[in-house]
Structures are given as C-alpha cells and as structure tokens.
Design a protein around this motif. Sequence first.
Motif, PDB file in Angstrom:
ATOM      1  N   PHE A 268       0.827  -1.208   0.000  1.00 32.88           N
ATOM      2  CA  PHE A 268       0.000   0.000   0.000  1.00 32.88           C
ATOM      3  C   PHE A 268       0.863   1.261   0.000  1.00 32.88           C
ATOM      4  CE2 PHE A 268      -2.367   3.420   2.039  1.00 32.88           C
ATOM      5  CZ  PHE A 268      -3.450   3.489   1.170  1.00 32.88           C
ATOM      6  N   TYR A 269       1.928   1.257   0.814  1.00 33.62           N
ATOM      7  CA  TYR A 269       2.774   2.452   0.956  1.00 33.62           C
ATOM      8  C   TYR A 269       4.048   2.369   0.105  1.00 33.62           C
ATOM      9  CZ  TYR A 269       0.090   4.610   4.783  1.00 33.62           C
ATOM     10  OH  TYR A 269      -0.866   5.241   5.543  1.00 33.62           O
ATOM     11  N   ALA A 270       3.999   1.564  -0.975  1.00 31.37           N
ATOM     12  CA  ALA A 270       5.198   1.352  -1.804  1.00 31.37           C
ATOM     13  C   ALA A 270       5.861   2.662  -2.242  1.00 31.37           C
ATOM     14  CB  ALA A 270       4.843   0.502  -3.020  1.00 31.37           C
ATOM     15  N   VAL A 271       5.075   3.727  -2.445  1.00 29.99           N
ATOM     16  CA  VAL A 271       5.671   5.002  -2.899  1.00 29.99           C
ATOM     17  C   VAL A 271       6.638   5.559  -1.849  1.00 29.99           C
ATOM     18  CG1 VAL A 271       3.418   5.499  -3.895  1.00 29.99           C
ATOM     19  CG2 VAL A 271       4.248   6.985  -2.150  1.00 29.99           C
ATOM     20  N   HIS A 272       6.483   5.114  -0.602  1.00 31.40           N
ATOM     21  CA  HIS A 272       7.349   5.624   0.474  1.00 31.40           C
ATOM     22  C   HIS A 272       8.513   4.684   0.787  1.00 31.40           C
ATOM     23  CE1 HIS A 272       4.686   8.932   1.260  1.00 31.40           C
ATOM     24  NE2 HIS A 272       3.682   8.180   1.654  1.00 31.40           N
ATOM     25  N   LYS A 273       8.753   3.676  -0.085  1.00 28.83           N
ATOM     26  CA  LYS A 273       9.689   2.615   0.337  1.00 28.83           C
ATOM     27  C   LYS A 273      11.126   3.080   0.570  1.00 28.83           C
ATOM     28  CE  LYS A 273      10.500   0.243  -4.107  1.00 28.83           C
ATOM     29  NZ  LYS A 273       9.720   1.165  -4.983  1.00 28.83           N
ATOM     30  N   GLU A 274      11.503   4.211  -0.018  1.00 29.98           N
ATOM     31  CA  GLU A 274      12.869   4.712   0.236  1.00 29.98           C
ATOM     32  C   GLU A 274      12.931   5.634   1.451  1.00 29.98           C
ATOM     33  OE1 GLU A 274      15.055   3.306  -1.482  1.00 29.98           O
ATOM     34  OE2 GLU A 274      13.808   2.539  -3.117  1.00 29.98           O
ATOM     35  N   ARG A 275      11.798   5.956   2.035  1.00 31.01           N
ATOM     36  CA  ARG A 275      11.792   6.931   3.139  1.00 31.01           C
ATOM     37  C   ARG A 275      12.258   6.264   4.433  1.00 31.01           C
ATOM     38  NH1 ARG A 275       7.897  10.833   1.225  1.00 31.01           N
ATOM     39  NH2 ARG A 275       8.309  12.150   3.026  1.00 31.01           N
TER      40      ARG A 275
ATOM     41  N   SER B 292     -14.888  -3.199  -7.947  1.00 32.55           N
ATOM     42  CA  SER B 292     -15.957  -2.260  -8.337  1.00 32.55           C
ATOM     43  C   SER B 292     -17.314  -2.715  -7.778  1.00 32.55           C
ATOM     44  CB  SER B 292     -16.011  -2.110  -9.857  1.00 32.55           C
ATOM     45  OG  SER B 292     -16.219  -3.377 -10.432  1.00 32.55           O
ATOM     46  N   LEU B 293     -17.487  -4.026  -7.572  1.00 31.03           N
ATOM     47  CA  LEU B 293     -18.750  -4.539  -7.017  1.00 31.03           C
ATOM     48  C   LEU B 293     -18.976  -4.125  -5.566  1.00 31.03           C
ATOM     49  CD1 LEU B 293     -18.808  -8.216  -8.379  1.00 31.03           C
ATOM     50  CD2 LEU B 293     -20.275  -6.319  -9.069  1.00 31.03           C
ATOM     51  N   ASP B 294     -17.883  -3.814  -4.853  1.00 31.27           N
ATOM     52  CA  ASP B 294     -17.988  -3.420  -3.434  1.00 31.27           C
ATOM     53  C   ASP B 294     -18.438  -1.979  -3.256  1.00 31.27           C
ATOM     54  OD1 ASP B 294     -16.849  -5.879  -2.586  1.00 31.27           O
ATOM     55  OD2 ASP B 294     -14.819  -5.069  -2.866  1.00 31.27           O
ATOM     56  N   ILE B 295     -18.382  -1.192  -4.337  1.00 36.21           N
ATOM     57  CA  ILE B 295     -18.607   0.256  -4.225  1.00 36.21           C
ATOM     58  C   ILE B 295     -20.011   0.595  -4.699  1.00 36.21           C
ATOM     59  CG2 ILE B 295     -17.730   2.533  -4.902  1.00 36.21           C
ATOM     60  CD1 ILE B 295     -14.999   1.069  -5.437  1.00 36.21           C
ATOM     61  N   MET B 296     -20.780   1.195  -3.789  1.00 31.24           N
ATOM     62  CA  MET B 296     -22.175   1.501  -4.089  1.00 31.24           C
ATOM     63  C   MET B 296     -22.279   2.647  -5.095  1.00 31.24           C
ATOM     64  SD  MET B 296     -23.565  -0.748  -2.224  1.00 31.24           S
ATOM     65  CE  MET B 296     -22.094  -1.768  -2.192  1.00 31.24           C
ATOM     66  N   ALA B 297     -23.322   2.566  -5.919  1.00 33.76           N
ATOM     67  CA  ALA B 297     -23.529   3.606  -6.942  1.00 33.76           C
ATOM     68  C   ALA B 297     -24.002   4.901  -6.281  1.00 33.76           C
ATOM     69  CB  ALA B 297     -24.564   3.141  -7.936  1.00 33.76           C
TER      70      ALA B 297
ATOM     71  N   ALA C  45      -4.285  12.534  -4.461  1.00 33.98           N
ATOM     72  CA  ALA C  45      -4.518  13.001  -5.837  1.00 33.98           C
ATOM     73  C   ALA C  45      -5.419  11.997  -6.557  1.00 33.98           C
ATOM     74  CB  ALA C  45      -3.175  13.123  -6.567  1.00 33.98           C
ATOM     75  N   PRO C  46      -6.053  12.405  -7.665  1.00 35.74           N
ATOM     76  CA  PRO C  46      -6.973  11.499  -8.365  1.00 35.74           C
ATOM     77  C   PRO C  46      -6.343  10.166  -8.760  1.00 35.74           C
ATOM     78  CG  PRO C  46      -7.226  13.732  -9.195  1.00 35.74           C
ATOM     79  CD  PRO C  46      -6.063  13.761  -8.246  1.00 35.74           C
ATOM     80  N   GLU C  47      -5.105  10.190  -9.263  1.00 37.14           N
ATOM     81  CA  GLU C  47      -4.464   8.931  -9.683  1.00 37.14           C
ATOM     82  C   GLU C  47      -4.220   7.999  -8.503  1.00 37.14           C
ATOM     83  OE1 GLU C  47      -3.906   6.985 -12.295  1.00 37.14           O
ATOM     84  OE2 GLU C  47      -5.241   8.522 -13.103  1.00 37.14           O
ATOM     85  N   THR C  48      -3.736   8.575  -7.380  1.00 37.71           N
ATOM     86  CA  THR C  48      -3.493   7.743  -6.194  1.00 37.71           C
ATOM     87  C   THR C  48      -4.817   7.243  -5.620  1.00 37.71           C
ATOM     88  OG1 THR C  48      -2.945   9.879  -5.195  1.00 37.71           O
ATOM     89  CG2 THR C  48      -1.221   8.244  -5.205  1.00 37.71           C
ATOM     90  N   ALA C  49      -5.857   8.061  -5.685  1.00 34.28           N
ATOM     91  CA  ALA C  49      -7.164   7.623  -5.176  1.00 34.28           C
ATOM     92  C   ALA C  49      -7.608   6.372  -5.918  1.00 34.28           C
ATOM     93  CB  ALA C  49      -8.200   8.740  -5.318  1.00 34.28           C
ATOM     94  N   LYS C  50      -7.449   6.391  -7.231  1.00 32.25           N
ATOM     95  CA  LYS C  50      -7.853   5.249  -8.053  1.00 32.25           C
ATOM     96  C   LYS C  50      -7.077   3.988  -7.645  1.00 32.25           C
ATOM     97  CE  LYS C  50      -9.180   6.771 -12.225  1.00 32.25           C
ATOM     98  NZ  LYS C  50      -8.922   7.309 -13.551  1.00 32.25           N
ATOM     99  N   THR C  51      -5.767   4.120  -7.542  1.00 30.99           N
ATOM    100  CA  THR C  51      -4.911   2.980  -7.177  1.00 30.99           C
ATOM    101  C   THR C  51      -5.230   2.488  -5.765  1.00 30.99           C
ATOM    102  OG1 THR C  51      -3.209   4.214  -8.338  1.00 30.99           O
ATOM    103  CG2 THR C  51      -2.481   2.250  -7.192  1.00 30.99           C
ATOM    104  N   GLU C  52      -5.385   3.446  -4.846  1.00 36.40           N
ATOM    105  CA  GLU C  52      -5.605   3.063  -3.441  1.00 36.40           C
ATOM    106  C   GLU C  52      -6.979   2.411  -3.248  1.00 36.40           C
ATOM    107  OE1 GLU C  52      -2.643   6.374  -1.396  1.00 36.40           O
ATOM    108  OE2 GLU C  52      -4.774   6.431  -0.917  1.00 36.40           O
ATOM    109  N   ILE C  53      -7.999   2.916  -3.941  1.00 39.60           N
ATOM    110  CA  ILE C  53      -9.331   2.290  -3.850  1.00 39.60           C
ATOM    111  C   ILE C  53      -9.254   0.859  -4.377  1.00 39.60           C
ATOM    112  CG2 ILE C  53     -11.686   2.326  -4.803  1.00 39.60           C
ATOM    113  CD1 ILE C  53     -11.522   5.449  -4.622  1.00 39.60           C
ATOM    114  N   ALA C  54      -8.589   0.680  -5.512  1.00 35.30           N
ATOM    115  CA  ALA C  54      -8.491  -0.652  -6.126  1.00 35.30           C
ATOM    116  C   ALA C  54      -7.656  -1.609  -5.272  1.00 35.30           C
ATOM    117  CB  ALA C  54      -7.909  -0.534  -7.529  1.00 35.30           C
ATOM    118  N   TYR C  55      -6.811  -1.069  -4.395  1.00 38.15           N
ATOM    119  CA  TYR C  55      -5.996  -1.920  -3.517  1.00 38.15           C
ATOM    120  C   TYR C  55      -6.876  -2.693  -2.540  1.00 38.15           C
ATOM    121  CZ  TYR C  55      -1.688  -3.297  -1.146  1.00 38.15           C
ATOM    122  OH  TYR C  55      -0.632  -4.025  -0.638  1.00 38.15           O
ATOM    123  N   PHE C  56      -7.993  -2.093  -2.143  1.00 37.23           N
ATOM    124  CA  PHE C  56      -8.859  -2.718  -1.133  1.00 37.23           C
ATOM    125  C   PHE C  56     -10.231  -3.149  -1.642  1.00 37.23           C
ATOM    126  CE2 PHE C  56      -6.038  -0.006   1.497  1.00 37.23           C
ATOM    127  CZ  PHE C  56      -5.496  -0.994   2.291  1.00 37.23           C
ATOM    128  N   PHE C  57     -10.706  -2.541  -2.730  1.00 36.20           N
ATOM    129  CA  PHE C  57     -12.085  -2.789  -3.146  1.00 36.20           C
ATOM    130  C   PHE C  57     -12.165  -3.154  -4.624  1.00 36.20           C
ATOM    131  CE2 PHE C  57     -12.416   0.296   0.379  1.00 36.20           C
ATOM    132  CZ  PHE C  57     -13.295  -0.391   1.212  1.00 36.20           C
TER     133      PHE C  57
END
Length: 138
Positions: free
Chosen positions: A48-55, A133-138, A119-131
Amino acid sequence: MEQTLSIIKPDGVKKQIIGDVIRRFENRGLSVKAMRMLQMTKEDAMGFYAVHKERPFFDSLTDFMCSGPVVVMVLEGEKAIALNREIMGATNFKEADEGTIRKDFASSIESNVVHGSDAPETAKTEIAYFFSSLDIMA
Ligand code: CMP
C-alpha cells in the motif's frame, strides 16, 4: 463527484473513534460508498505504501499499519480528495488546523489516525488496492 480512499489507522480504531471520524466526514457532505474492517499483513502495508519505500520511516510506518485492525472506506463527494484532506488536517498533527481530526486525536506523525489519498491517480490505485468495483455503491 469524486471518490477518495480513507483509512482509519490502528490508533484510531484502538481509541474507539471510528464513529466520530465518520461523523466528521458525513457532516461535511462526504458519503461512505464502501467500507470494510481488516487487518493488514506487513506485505499488505508495504504494498500500500510502496511510494514511500525509500523513506526512513517506511519500516516503522508499515509495522504500525499492521499493528491492529484498520477501517478502509471509499468516500464520495464534490472535491472529495481535497475535502477529506482538509477534514483530516496536516500529516504532522502539530501543524494541523483547529477542529481537524489529526489536531483533535493524533498523538504523533505516525499515529495520526487517518490516511487519505492525495490526488486522483493515487485515489484510483488506493481504492483498487482494497475494493473491487462490485464493493462500491452507486
Ligand atoms: P499518511 O497520510 O498515511 O502517508 C504516509 C504516512 O507516513 C503519513 O500519513 C504518516 O503517518 C507517516 N509518517 C511517519 N513519519 C513521517 C514523516 N517523518 N513524514 C511524513 N510522514 C510520516
């Protein structure tokens, strides 16, 4: 309408403020479209936090994130990403504005109660990490 990923971190769950945190989101017009409680493994947290792996804080952060259950949510609303970040307050609770979740409940830069996509791109990736599309209500 925009969607963002929110996590109530292990310190927030331990402090029994899940309801308070969600109340703050809903009070500001964000809707919960998916929600799940789970316990991450070290590998889950590292992925999940791969972007921070060098920190320098990566190992400690990922240990902390798998130290207990978390609540993951998809929040939806107008400008949901920025609004969620405003409601959370600054990453470092010492710099967070009055009335924000982190100002009121965080105890360190690591135990800062909540995570939100930045940001929008990270939101997309982070949502898909846990959910799916069937889990997300319309
Ligand atoms: P979060 O929004 O979940 O994104 C990465 C997390 O790393 C951040 O919140 C903090 O909880 C955590 N962290 C720990 N130490 C630091 C640091 N020195 N600077 C930034 N983030 C840190």
